[in-house]
Design an enzyme around this catalytic site. Sequence first.
Site, PDB file in Angstrom:
ATOM      1  N   LYS A 190     -68.153 -29.910 -45.161  1.00 56.28           N
ATOM      2  CA  LYS A 190     -69.637 -28.268 -44.919  1.00 56.28           C
ATOM      3  C   LYS A 190     -70.471 -28.420 -46.254  1.00 56.28           C
ATOM      4  CE  LYS A 190     -69.970 -23.563 -44.381  1.00 56.28           C
ATOM      5  NZ  LYS A 190     -69.094 -22.382 -43.094  1.00 56.28           N
ATOM      6  N   SER A 207     -71.185 -20.427 -39.578  1.00 54.04           N
ATOM      7  CA  SER A 207     -71.555 -21.050 -40.368  1.00 54.04           C
ATOM      8  C   SER A 207     -71.613 -22.689 -40.448  1.00 54.04           C
ATOM      9  CB  SER A 207     -71.462 -20.561 -41.379  1.00 54.04           C
ATOM     10  OG  SER A 207     -70.844 -20.367 -42.419  1.00 54.04           O
ATOM     11  N   SER A 262     -67.038 -17.559 -38.727  1.00 52.86           N
ATOM     12  CA  SER A 262     -67.358 -19.255 -39.333  1.00 52.86           C
ATOM     13  C   SER A 262     -66.966 -20.109 -39.205  1.00 52.86           C
ATOM     14  CB  SER A 262     -68.334 -18.935 -40.565  1.00 52.86           C
ATOM     15  OG  SER A 262     -69.165 -18.603 -40.989  1.00 52.86           O
TER      16      SER A 262
END
Lengths: 439, 439
Positions: free
Chosen positions: A75, A145, A169
């Site tokens: 990420k 996210s 997320s």
Amino acid sequence: MEPCFLTAAQAAAEMKAGRLTSETLIRSCLERIEARDPVVKAWLHVDRDHAIAQARELDKRPSMGPLHGLPFGVKDIMDTVDMPTTYNSPAWQGHRPTRDAACVGIVRHAGAVILGKTDTVEFAFNSRKAASSNPYNAAHTPGGSSSGSGAAVGDFQVQFAFGTQTAGSHIRPASFNGIYAIKPSWGTVSREGVHMISAILDTVGWYGRSVEDLILGALAFRLDGIDALAAPEPKGMRIGYCETPFWDQAEAGAKKAMAASIERLRKAGAIVEEIVLPAHFGDLAEAHTMIMYGEGRVALHDEYLRHGAGLHPELRLTVENGRGVTPRRLVEAFDLSDICRKEFDAIASRYDAVLAPASTGEAPRGLHTVGNWIFNGLWTLLHTPCVAIPAVHGELGLPVGIQLVGPRLSDARLLAVAQALQSVIDVNADERARILSAA
Amino acid sequence: MEPCFLTAAQAAAEMKAGRLTSETLIRSCLERIEARDPVVKAWLHVDRDHAIAQARELDKRPSMGPLHGLPFGVKDIMDTVDMPTTYNSPAWQGHRPTRDAACVGIVRHAGAVILGKTDTVEFAFNSRKAASSNPYNAAHTPGGSSSGSGAAVGDFQVQFAFGTQTAGSHIRPASFNGIYAIKPSWGTVSREGVHMISAILDTVGWYGRSVEDLILGALAFRLDGIDALAAPEPKGMRIGYCETPFWDQAEAGAKKAMAASIERLRKAGAIVEEIVLPAHFGDLAEAHTMIMYGEGRVALHDEYLRHGAGLHPELRLTVENGRGVTPRRLVEAFDLSDICRKEFDAIASRYDAVLAPASTGEAPRGLHTVGNWIFNGLWTLLHTPCVAIPAVHGELGLPVGIQLVGPRLSDARLLAVAQALQSVIDVNADERARILSAA
């Protein structure tokens, strides 16, 4: 079957047996990315040559650890020494940290190939969305996210990827993309080098395609007790299902996932009982919001000063305390969560696992949203380990998962229970591969 | 008087009045460093030309904020974009991060000149000691892990410096070096880009030479309520003095500092009463140790994998769990501290401030030690704001301070109280400058 469609555990077994090399696996993943990224847009950075070079190097070496030769997506709020780290922020394009985030260093040391950086909501907090789409329907979000990480693992582009969770997320994208995830107990995985929002909430986790995959990651992170997993039987297991105080927000997808899971568990001989949390747990959503905005205000202060009017309006609003955080409300939020944490541990300890919704339903339409975190924020705040398992497909044909939850620091035990229950709950694994191999 | 001997607030006033430039101030500090660093050894990195260039640039500009033109030392576990960041670790010599830690970015934005990096215990945790010595007696420690920061501010080499506290690393060096410090409430200052040990303990603070100096820093960090400080009177103030459950470890220095402070406060008209904490607060030392080693084990895992046998034995032992941390003991430690946090807030709210020892006494002899953190760990764990104020000189002629403590997130109020009490408690400020200007 193309190697990119294997689970991580399957690929590891193939490599161990000498039937697969890391290079072949990585090339397969890169081909899948090349074919699919124009639609799924999971990645902010992939360096084909660098990925292959890592794999070749690992193919020459004895095993470094449980992730040897397996690909990992990172990420893009996590620092990487050999790739840009942009936080998906216009202000940080091309930023090059000079050391890896601790979690990246740990999986590298366990033999992982860092395949690239995955798209994310800017700073993983309420702002510029990832460009990523849901692999099952590009008009829908993959959640966020951890958008790109969820989409890439779901779309069979990579076996593993890191996500983070401050509200929902990490686990919610697992539900939306038909994949497995562990959000470990708070504090068990270092967040060094991961852009912070909230010290008391932020948690690093990883995605995989089976519980065995999640366990390989847990071995790399040496979660307590992971070396000595007992293998329980579904029959006679005690499962508490917990709709949470927020069940009125459940849509058809979450209702179907919960009902199907309960039915499958009972059919497999598990004893499934309802858990009704004490009424004050209903205040955890507000407490979570207060803490996230209170801590986010501090965390984003430096970005606010650096980037001024260039910073996303929602982030500016957070720093300017547009959410009305006060010291009193913040302390009350901390104190309530402290109380609930202890109470939930006592409740969860009476069961082998607690079954809970992982999202309100299927992934919503549109890339302007990442979905509703109401079924995730409380567990983030309670610091519990959570394991997401795919359960059903909803009315729109998109996957919906559930999560198993345990008391704090029971991660290894929870993974053992999840391993025993995965084939009971997740009956569509082949179907998912079939749908997406045709995509 | 040489500008390096001014407090930050005095220097700021001189600059505002046009009687001092940042360049003159910085040159004075650099001269003091040049003269004294061979003995005090507070710095790991000072770039004379770069510091002067920053000051010149600031002299040309309108004020950027409350720290305009004032020098700041940065503990070398904090990332700096224009200087090496080594964590005082042999493994990270020459390491160059590509962005500033958030706290560094914030003071830069408020106009501070980053003067250099200060020596620290390696990774600020139980390992290789700083080379720094106590400015009052080079055979004694300045404390640690914020060793260089404490020594540099104490020795009049720099007006401000950052420290961090996981056990007693920030407040205790303040006591040992005759300086002021604030350890803000946990969570009020971002730790992004500061090497982590413990998410629930690590706290960034700053040193200064007066409460007004600390307030200038608090303005830069926008601590809640700092814009609207009320100015209370010592007369009639209610102060609770708290020897803590660990008073049996107090040496002559701490006893003298506490007794003198109580006497001075009473003479100034304050109402001073004893606070006896409930018995279970006595277990906080053990809880603190459990959490520090439990979280330290996670935080240092990556360093352990990177550096192997090259890592300091004490750090290796921590990662290998030589301290016997178990999930159960860790959860119990978290739960006890949650309870005590709430209870202490209630107790402290009945007073204008709580007076407590800042160290067990004078700085011990030898640079192999950084002193005993027993009077600091509980406040770190309780997340309270703490303000250190110099109080007395001990039998060996070394300074000893006390600290004022308040309930969580009452930082601004605590600073206002400390401002009212500083001249009552700290009667030796001129004496310290006299001693060290002759050094």
